[in-house]
Design a protein around this motif. Structure first.
Motif: not given
Length: 235
Positions: A68-77
């Motif tokens: 739950n501390e892991v985020h998606l990459a910033d690139d929305p592509k």
């Protein structure tokens, strides 16, 4: 009350859905260590007649972080790219027109958390399939992260007042039936049976099993997938 606990998997295979459908409450175990190259952010589809592994890109993912501390990459592509891949692979599938809007809703869900994305995806899949199991994230309620392995699982069962705990078959060496029995909890392990369904009428081609549930939905109506939900054994 029957309970299962499992790490959050994105668009999981049919065995994961079987486990969720078999219980009253399903705990998404999201405050444990992230597993690199696991199934939290990856799964398999049928693309151009071949098994295809897709990955949701993450930012600074590490086994030193909780899921739950892991985020998606910033690139929305990645979202549009994944949807394009699914479109190209399944646009001729019989239930594509019905399933693709659900797929788009899941993949385009606005969040930067892999845990939240998986949670949302499972809620949507459950609603589509008529699964009424209660879903809850372990990070939201139990406050027992100091406990380890079997002790923590048993504590969650006790907090939920579960009388029956079902675990994936891979945990047979990790959990002790007599210990659970002492606490008044029946322990079983679920073993998914292989299910088959038409994949583009692959005459002369071997069925490719254990793909994302999305594959089964593209080729089968809801009633048929519901039957697949029951294709397992408890041991």
């Amino acid at each position: 009350m029957t309970l299962a606990i499992m790490q959050p998997y994105f668009l999981p295979y049919i065995g994961y859905m079987q486990l969720m459908n078999a219980v009253d409450t399903f705990v998404l175990y999201d405050d444990v260590a992230f597993i690199n190259r696991g199934w939290i952010n990856r799964n398999k589809l049928l693309i151009n007649g071949q098994e295809y592994l897709f990955t949701v890109p993450l930012k600074d993912a590490s086994q030193n972080k909780r899921i739950n501390e892991v985020h998606l990459a910033d690139d929305p592509k990645w979202r549009s790219k994944l949807l394009k891949t699914i479109e190209q692979g399944y646009r001729k599938a019989p239930y594509y027109q019905t399933v693709m809007p659900l797929t788009e809703k899941i993949i385009n869900f606005a969040t930067d958390s892999i845990s939240d994305l998986v949670h949302f995806s499972l809620v949507e899949l459950n609603q589509y399939l008529g699964i009424t199991t209660r879903l809850i994230a372990s990070s939201s309620i139990y406050n027992n992260a100091e406990l380890k392995a079997q002790e923590r699982i048993l504590d969650i069962c006790l907090q939920e007042k579960a009388t029956h705990y079902i675990n994936p078959i891979g945990g047979t060496e990790l959990y002790d039936k007599p210990l659970f029995a002492e606490a008044g909890i029946k322990l079983n392990f679920i073993k998914a049976n292989r299910v088959e369904y038409p994949q583009f009428n692959r005459v002369g081609n071997e069925f490719i099993p254990w793909l994302s549930t999305l594959d089964a939905l593209m080729f089968s109506d809801i009633a048929s997938v519901r039957v697949m939900m029951g294709e397992y054994e408890l041991v």
